[in-house]
Motif scaffolding. Structure first.
Motif, PDB file in Angstrom:
ATOM      1  N   ARG A 133      77.254  13.988  42.022  1.00  0.00           N
ATOM      2  CA  ARG A 133      77.623  13.334  43.283  1.00  0.00           C
ATOM      3  C   ARG A 133      77.203  11.865  43.338  1.00  0.00           C
ATOM      4  O   ARG A 133      77.828  11.074  44.033  1.00  0.00           O
ATOM      5  CB  ARG A 133      76.996  14.082  44.461  1.00  0.00           C
ATOM      6  N   THR A 134      76.141  11.536  42.596  1.00  0.00           N
ATOM      7  CA  THR A 134      75.713  10.143  42.577  1.00  0.00           C
ATOM      8  C   THR A 134      76.807   9.251  42.004  1.00  0.00           C
ATOM      9  O   THR A 134      76.918   8.079  42.333  1.00  0.00           O
ATOM     10  CB  THR A 134      74.419  10.013  41.741  1.00  0.00           C
ATOM     11  N   PHE A 172      74.546  19.043  40.741  1.00  0.00           N
ATOM     12  CA  PHE A 172      75.240  18.319  41.813  1.00  0.00           C
ATOM     13  C   PHE A 172      74.670  16.933  42.090  1.00  0.00           C
ATOM     14  O   PHE A 172      75.387  16.032  42.488  1.00  0.00           O
ATOM     15  CB  PHE A 172      75.278  19.159  43.096  1.00  0.00           C
ATOM     16  N   ARG A 173      73.368  16.775  41.844  1.00  0.00           N
ATOM     17  CA  ARG A 173      72.779  15.454  42.140  1.00  0.00           C
ATOM     18  C   ARG A 173      73.378  14.369  41.246  1.00  0.00           C
ATOM     19  O   ARG A 173      73.839  13.340  41.723  1.00  0.00           O
ATOM     20  CB  ARG A 173      71.272  15.496  41.956  1.00  0.00           C
ATOM     21  N   PHE A 193      72.675   2.608  55.142  1.00  0.00           N
ATOM     22  CA  PHE A 193      72.346   4.035  55.251  1.00  0.00           C
ATOM     23  C   PHE A 193      73.011   4.845  54.131  1.00  0.00           C
ATOM     24  O   PHE A 193      72.373   5.684  53.493  1.00  0.00           O
ATOM     25  CB  PHE A 193      72.792   4.568  56.615  1.00  0.00           C
ATOM     26  N   SER A 194      74.294   4.540  53.879  1.00  0.00           N
ATOM     27  CA  SER A 194      75.022   5.273  52.843  1.00  0.00           C
ATOM     28  C   SER A 194      74.346   5.138  51.482  1.00  0.00           C
ATOM     29  O   SER A 194      74.243   6.098  50.727  1.00  0.00           O
ATOM     30  CB  SER A 194      76.455   4.762  52.731  1.00  0.00           C
ATOM     31  N   LYS A 224      81.056   1.747  52.627  1.00  0.00           N
ATOM     32  CA  LYS A 224      80.078   2.840  52.601  1.00  0.00           C
ATOM     33  C   LYS A 224      80.198   3.643  51.304  1.00  0.00           C
ATOM     34  O   LYS A 224      79.204   4.028  50.701  1.00  0.00           O
ATOM     35  CB  LYS A 224      80.287   3.777  53.799  1.00  0.00           C
ATOM     36  N   LEU A 242      83.495   8.521  48.150  1.00  0.00           N
ATOM     37  CA  LEU A 242      84.635   9.104  48.853  1.00  0.00           C
ATOM     38  C   LEU A 242      84.997   8.290  50.089  1.00  0.00           C
ATOM     39  O   LEU A 242      84.146   8.008  50.923  1.00  0.00           O
ATOM     40  CB  LEU A 242      84.304  10.550  49.261  1.00  0.00           C
ATOM     41  N   GLY A 300      71.165   4.528  50.886  1.00  0.00           N
ATOM     42  CA  GLY A 300      69.922   5.304  50.907  1.00  0.00           C
ATOM     43  C   GLY A 300      70.169   6.793  50.775  1.00  0.00           C
ATOM     44  O   GLY A 300      69.461   7.495  50.061  1.00  0.00           O
ATOM     45  N   LEU A 301      71.212   7.248  51.459  1.00  0.00           N
ATOM     46  CA  LEU A 301      71.536   8.680  51.433  1.00  0.00           C
ATOM     47  C   LEU A 301      71.820   9.148  50.013  1.00  0.00           C
ATOM     48  O   LEU A 301      71.554  10.291  49.652  1.00  0.00           O
ATOM     49  CB  LEU A 301      72.751   8.933  52.332  1.00  0.00           C
ATOM     50  N   PHE A 302      72.361   8.267  49.196  1.00  0.00           N
ATOM     51  CA  PHE A 302      72.659   8.631  47.812  1.00  0.00           C
ATOM     52  C   PHE A 302      71.458   8.378  46.897  1.00  0.00           C
ATOM     53  O   PHE A 302      71.580   8.437  45.676  1.00  0.00           O
ATOM     54  CB  PHE A 302      73.912   7.907  47.319  1.00  0.00           C
ATOM     55  N   GLY A 303      70.312   8.089  47.519  1.00  0.00           N
ATOM     56  CA  GLY A 303      69.080   8.018  46.748  1.00  0.00           C
ATOM     57  C   GLY A 303      68.859   6.711  46.010  1.00  0.00           C
ATOM     58  O   GLY A 303      67.984   6.633  45.146  1.00  0.00           O
ATOM     59  N   LYS A 304      69.653   5.682  46.346  1.00  0.00           N
ATOM     60  CA  LYS A 304      69.467   4.403  45.658  1.00  0.00           C
ATOM     61  C   LYS A 304      68.560   3.493  46.483  1.00  0.00           C
ATOM     62  O   LYS A 304      68.667   3.458  47.712  1.00  0.00           O
ATOM     63  CB  LYS A 304      70.824   3.726  45.451  1.00  0.00           C
ATOM     64  N   ALA A 305      67.717   2.750  45.796  1.00  0.00           N
ATOM     65  CA  ALA A 305      66.806   1.826  46.473  1.00  0.00           C
ATOM     66  C   ALA A 305      67.605   0.733  47.174  1.00  0.00           C
ATOM     67  O   ALA A 305      68.681   0.348  46.715  1.00  0.00           O
ATOM     68  CB  ALA A 305      65.858   1.201  45.457  1.00  0.00           C
TER      69      ALA A 305
END
Lengths: 310, 253
Positions: A77-78, A73-74, A101-102, A147, A82, A104-109
């Protein structure tokens, strides 16, 4: 074009037994725009929600660029962005911070330059420090898009992006979608508006009652749509078409008061002039002439009704 | 581990806290001061020492616990209920994060806020009464663990709640009575034997007892049991949250 999103036999049943998705199969090619048309409750949003991980699937599989959305899923979903149907935003947040925030939430710097580019592209840069509640409805929708784009997704879902939006804003939205496509983003959008699908999609899918009824190249659908009917109404009833007029394209209506001629608007010669002079030569007197175009809407309504009957 | 996501959630939640900083701090400080005035000064002056400590000092650990527990629960339950209520939770559910990362972000922020308030109340207490902390490290440890475990519980309440009334229901009907009857303002040993036995079914007793031990070196229950109780409670909350995310209960329905 390689397949970027592969939905196989996806089912979703709710606890009360209602089946929102009845084995959906859908393949999306990289870089295309697919418009998913369907009436309310057809399963459009459920399909998107399931692919994005917001609701659980009952069975079936979905892969994004080869990554399983459940097991992997990681990675899956990256790659997905949506834009939901409802304007779901925190009213007291500021535009730039919520977009940040969006990402960061997806793990991007953090990438302020990219956020600036996205906000500028969506004409939100001037509003970057405004609170969400100060924005108009159209601007809020743009914030939702910003976002969704903040983590640089390769596949973007737009769930009814122009529902309740005025004509001008709708055209803006189409322009944004076209730009995203130029950037190489694959776009799946749901809509009620057939003209929207016609305006921006490469392929059109029709969904009703949890099933995909058709996925077809827009041009091919347009060809079907390109067929036009000419109804030549007669002053006197006839029993059959005069021998001199007989052709595959011509038929008599049910009570013999009109001739119906089917032709292609895009062909160089439609044959209308010839037909009319032949009708006159055959001694028939015209009372009126009517033309009708079969639209995507007709195809859509026919298909959805077939689905109802089944 | 998606550390960037954890940090993003944490920073985002803390920003909300700092935006409303005044109201976040003023109300607990004010209510604690009132407790000191009423219980410590007015009534406390007529009460002898409890377990060798003046009554005013005796209630300090209980008062801190009362605020910290209430704050942890309300911060965490609101923190996750609000996105559910306004619909922004879709983003969380569609993000490449697992349940542990979501919990670490939200619960971490809620626990931090409660910890801030606990520390402020501790300093407020120094203004009213004289006391020493015998085991400062253990005190900090108990405080942090309490913040985390009750923030976890608040997180569960926030997911469970279907409306704002339900959000208040569990804290009002269950947590506040448990904290008040958990020895915040008295020692369990002051009760009749039968009530002492009943009190031992109240999990908050173990927390307050352990916390008070870190201040004064005396406790209603052995310190080891207090630690076990809080560890068990934390574990239970984590297990429930793990189950919630695995089944999608109330969030992916």
């Amino acid at each position: 074009m390689p397949t970027i999103l592969d939905v196989q036999n996806l089912r979703k049943a709710y606890a009360d037994g209602f089946e929102a998705l009845k084995g959906v199969n859908l393949q999306i090619e990289e870089g295309e725009i697919l418009a998913l048309l369907g009436p309310n409750g057809a399963g459009k949003t459920t399909l998107i929600s399931t692919v994005c991980g917001i609701t659980t699937a009952t069975s079936g599989s979905v892969t994004v660029a080869g990554h399983d959305i459940f097991k992997d899923f990681r990675a899956a979903r990256t790659l997905i962005g949506l834009v939901p149907q409802e304007i779901n935003l925190e009213p007291f947040e500021r535009v730039r911070s919520t977009v940040k925030f969006s990402r960061g939430l997806f793990g991007k710097a953090a990438d302020p330059a990219l956020i600036e580019k996205i906000l500028r592209q969506l004409s939100l840069w001037d509003k970057r420090d405004n609170q969400i509640r100060e924005l108009s409805g159209g601007m809020k929708r743009r914030v939702l898009i910003a976002k969704a784009l903040a983590h640089e997704p390769r596949v973007l879902f737009l769930d009814e992006p122009t529902a309740g939006v005025d004509v001008e804003l709708r055209r803006d939205m189409w322009e944004i979608v076209a730009e995203l496509k130029r950037d190489g983003v694959t776009i799946i959008l749901t809509t009620h508006y057939i003209e929207e699908a016609e305006a921006i999609a490469d392929r059109i899918g029709i969904i009703a009652a949890g099933e995909i009824l058709l996925v077809e190249d827009k041009e091919k659908l347009m060809k079907r749509m390109g067929k036009k009917e000419l109804e030549v109404q007669l002053t006197t009833k006839i029993d059959e078409i005069p021998a001199s007029l007989k052709s595959d394209a011509l038929r008599l209506n049910h009570n013999g008061t009109a001739l119906i001629y089917t032709y292609d608007t895009r062909s160089e010669r439609t044959g209308i002039t010839k037909l009319l002079s032949e009708v006159a030569a055959a001694g028939l007197v015209l009372s009126d002439v009517v033309t009708r175009q079969s639209s995507l809407e007709d195809i859509f309504v026919d298909l959805v009704h077939e689905g109802d009957a089944a | 581990m998606n550390w960037t996501a954890i940090k993003s959630i944490y920073v985002f939640e803390m920003a909300r806290f700092f935006r409303t900083m005044a109201q976040s701090f003023i109300s607990p400080v004010l209510s604690t001061s009132l407790y000191f005035v009423v219980f410590g000064a007015a009534i406390g002056s007529r009460i002898d020492q409890v377990e060798g400590v003046s009554y005013g000092a005796f209630i300090v650990p209980g008062l801190i616990m009362l605020s910290v527990i209430t704050q942890s629960i309300s911060n965490a339950s609101f923190g996750i209920y609000f996105p559910k209520f306004i619909g922004t939770i879709f983003e969380l559910l569609s993000a490449p994060v697992n349940f542990l990362e979501i919990v670490m972000g939200y619960v971490g922020a809620a626990a931090t806020k409660a910890l801030f308030i606990g520390v402020i109340i501790l300093f407020t207490a120094f203004l009213f009464v004289d006391f020493e902390i015998q085991h400062p490290l253990a005190m900090v440890g108990f405080l942090v663990l309490t913040c985390i475990s009750f923030a976890l519980m608040g997180f569960i309440i926030g997911i469970w709640a279907g409306n704002f009334e339900q959000l208040q229901l569990v804290p009002l009907l269950i947590v506040t009575p448990l904290v008040f009857l958990g020895g915040s303002f008295y020692s369990i040993s002051m009760l009749q034997p039968v009530w002492q036995v009943i009190s031992h079914f109240n999990p908050v007793v173990y927390l307050i007892s352990g916390f008070r031990w870190s201040f004064f070196g005396t406790a209603d229950v052995p310190i080891g049991i207090s630690l076990l109780a809080i560890a068990g409670f934390t574990g239970l909350c984590l297990a429930v949250i793990w189950w919630i995310f695995r089944t999608g209960w109330r969030i992916r329905e």
